[in-house]
Design an enzyme around this catalytic site. Structure first.
Site, short mmCIF file in Angstrom:
data_model
loop_
_atom_site.label_atom_id
_atom_site.label_comp_id
_atom_site.label_asym_id
_atom_site.label_seq_id
_atom_site.Cartn_x
_atom_site.Cartn_y
_atom_site.Cartn_z
CG ASP A 261 1.98 -32.47 -31.39
OD1 ASP A 261 3.06 -32.89 -30.94
OD2 ASP A 261 0.87 -32.83 -30.96
CD GLU A 298 5.35 -35.88 -32.40
OE1 GLU A 298 5.79 -36.55 -31.45
OE2 GLU A 298 4.41 -35.08 -32.29
CD GLN A 395 11.39 -39.99 -27.26
OE1 GLN A 395 11.37 -40.90 -26.44
NE2 GLN A 395 10.49 -39.89 -28.23
N GLY A 397 10.67 -35.77 -21.30
CA GLY A 397 9.45 -35.61 -20.53
C GLY A 397 8.64 -36.89 -20.37
#
Length: 593
Positions: A261, A298, A395, A397
């Site tokens: 993340d 990410e 996207q 949330g």
């Protein structure tokens, strides 16, 4: 006594398996371990490690640490099991006691794969790993190859997205704990499904974050909390802790890869950054295990070096998420242009991201107020190193109500987006329920036990979305159990005609991608994309195949460079006349020249 003279200790040592306990607490003057209800004095060792051997302790023993004169026992920062939640004691866990049945599993490489992002807490009403196992055959039948589980590490409360975790190596107990994850992975492998895990190593959640009490795990701040200490004093131990966590997930839970993340939030100025080091360690473990292991990042940087091999000066990640393509697709399909979507209103954004990955590649970003990113060398960087998706947890949330595109778009437009993603040169990813156009929302939800923190989160969400133009009443209460319940997938939707149509089309597009080598070809320099003058028609060129999308409401005649010989897949009744394909409004066709 375990030897901790190295900068950090072996990841299996000091976790109580043989009554041996070790903890890194470099600033403490005294440390005690409370094991099975009795306190034991720990002896200091090199590099800030403390050690104790407790006769009779072992697998199943509950333990916690007491620092200096503080009477509050704290869970082990390296805990593998937190059966009483993040504020309770840790429990000694023996990975070796689980009886695996996947000994013939040889893994799945990410190239050529189809990834499915899954949140355990809302995938089923039960919200457990055990309940999720029942639906694995459906995913295999759909054509999925890799399941990407959203974070499972322990966080405060029962329900949440998982990005507020505070104990990085312990499986969230309400999901079933460590053995439930192993059973899920075991069952997935039996269905020929690889399992990836989303891990959050860039910050801690706001409740139960006891790691900084032990040592300098963090310095500085990120947008979500304290920043990991990767280059300051004591950072050797912090980096060792991160590596141990990652390798433990892969080796002892038989996972096939990790999604990392927000790696852009990892502040690291050392000559050998953490990510290349992690890449090298994972590569070594994969070699030992004899099966591929993947690292997916990410990153908000739009930096091609993220997925370049280490020997080419890159970070060595196998792949990264590609938000630019998502944003371009979202604007083209929905017409929304607020916030960061404004940067993707140009009709050239979609064909560019379909073929060159990044829209912002050293170009100006109006949302950021500066130039952003760098171009991908499409002659040598394969497309499979980038994940393409029509939706993701982020996207959806990031909208006030967590409403999916299926709430606003007709099935035809959704399937146009699916066709572009599933026929792209990238690694496709599907967010759970997307394959049947699920209308259940995906709002932010949590269940923090501290009432002051819970109220602070409520106010923060309302304030955040008010700044983006949403009304306070548009923001669901994230602490209301009904908000989580609203996000549970409704599989009964699949019996509805429109939803069934979408599911059949997803299944056929995935099968087509698997059947036609030109659709899985990752070579970006052999892929092209064109749009009509108004941006409402899109043509994706894949070898001798063409993916034609009509995003408008009227029929469109799309002229090609040669006469098609057959229609391989379509939504709507497409027709061929010479070099022209008639594509009905809000539909697609895949043709062969």
């Amino acid at each position: 006594m375990t030897d901790h003279t190295a900068p950090y200790g072996p990841r299996s040592s000091g976790l109580g398996l043989h009554g041996d306990f070790s903890v890194w607490a470099p600033d403490a003057h005294s440390v005690h371990v409370r094991a099975d209800g009795r306190d034991h004095t720990m002896a200091p060792g090199p590099h800030g490690w403390w050690h104790a051997r407790v006769p009779g302790a072992g697998p199943g023993s509950d333990y916690a640490y007491l620092l200096d004169d503080d009477p509050v026992p704290l869970p082990d920062p390296r805990s593998r099991h937190q059966p009483r939640g993040v504020h309770g004691p840790s429990r000694v866990h023996d990975h070796g006691r689980y009886e695996w049945t996947d000994r013939t599993w040889t893994g799945r490489p990410l190239p050529g794969g189809i990834v499915y992002e899954l949140h355990v807490g809302t995938f089923t009403a039960e919200g457990t790993l055990t309940a999720a196992i029942e639906h694995l055959p459906d995913l295999a039948d759909l054509g999925i190859t890799h399941i990407q589980l959203m974070p499972l590490n322990a966080f405060d409360g029962t329900h949440g997205w998982g990005y507020d975790g505070v104990l990085w190596s312990a499986v969230h107990q309400p999901y079933g704990g460590p053995d439930a994850l192993k059973a899920f992975v075991d069952a997935a492998h039996a269905q020929e499904l690889a399992v990836l895990l989303d891990v959050v190593l860039n910050h801690l959640g706001p409740s139960g974050a006891y790691m900084p009490r032990f040592g300098p795990y963090f310095r500085g701040e990120t947008d979500w909390g304290p920043s990991l200490n990767l280059d300051g004093p004591g950072s050797d131990h912090v980096r060792g802790h991160v590596l141990d966590c990652a390798l433990d997930w892969l080796e002892h839970h038989h996972l096939d890869g990790l999604r990392l993340d927000a790696v852009h939030a990892l502040s690291d100025t050392r000559a050998v950054p953490l990510l290349p080091r992690l890449s090298a360690e994972v590569e070594a473990l994969a070699t030992h295990l004899g099966r591929p292991l993947s690292l997916i990042a990410e990153s908000d940087r739009n930096d091609p070096a993220t997925v370049l091999p280490r020997e080419a000066g890159g970070l060595g990640m196998n792949a990264q998420w590609s938000d630019d393509l998502h944003h371009a697709l979202h604007v083209a399909l929905s017409g929304e242009k607020h916030g960061y979507y404004a940067d993707f209103a140009d009709p050239e954004a979609l064909p560019t991201t379909l073929t060159r990955v990044f829209w912002h590649a050293g170009t100006h970003s109006s949302f950021r107020g500066r130039t952003h990113g760098a171009p991908v060398d499409t002659t040598c960087t394969p497309g499979h190193r980038f994940l393409a998706y029509l939706s993701s947890h982020d996207q959806i949330g990031n909208r006030a109500r967590g409403d999916r595109m299926a709430r606003h778009l007709p099935p035809g437009l959704l399937l146009c987006g699916a066709a572009l993603v599933l026929c792209s040169p990238y690694t496709p990813m599907i967010f759970m329920g997307e394959e049947w156009a699920a209308r259940t929302p995906w709002p932010f939800f949590a269940s923090f036990t501290d009432p002051d923190l819970a109220e602070g989160v409520r106010r923060g969400r309302r304030h955040e979305f008010a700044a983006l133009g949403w009304r306070a009443e548009d923001v669901p209460d994230p602490m209301d159990p009904a908000t989580r319940d609203s996000a549970i997938l409704d599989r009964g939707e699949r019996d509805n005609e429109d939803h069934a149509l979408v599911l059949r089309t997803y299944r056929s597009l995935i099968a087509l991608r698997r059947r036609e080598p030109e659709l899985s070809d990752p070579r970006l320099d052999r892929c092209g994309a064109l749009t009509g003058d108004d941006g409402r028609t899109v043509v994706l060129l894949r070898g001798r195949l063409r993916v034609l999308c009509n995003l408008g409401t009227e029929n469109a005649g799309i002229e090609l460079d040669a006469a098609p010989t057959e229609i391989l897949a379509s939504h709507g009744r497409a027709g061929i006349s010479g070099n022209t394909v008639r594509v009905p409004g809000q539909s697609f066709a895949v043709v062969r020249l």
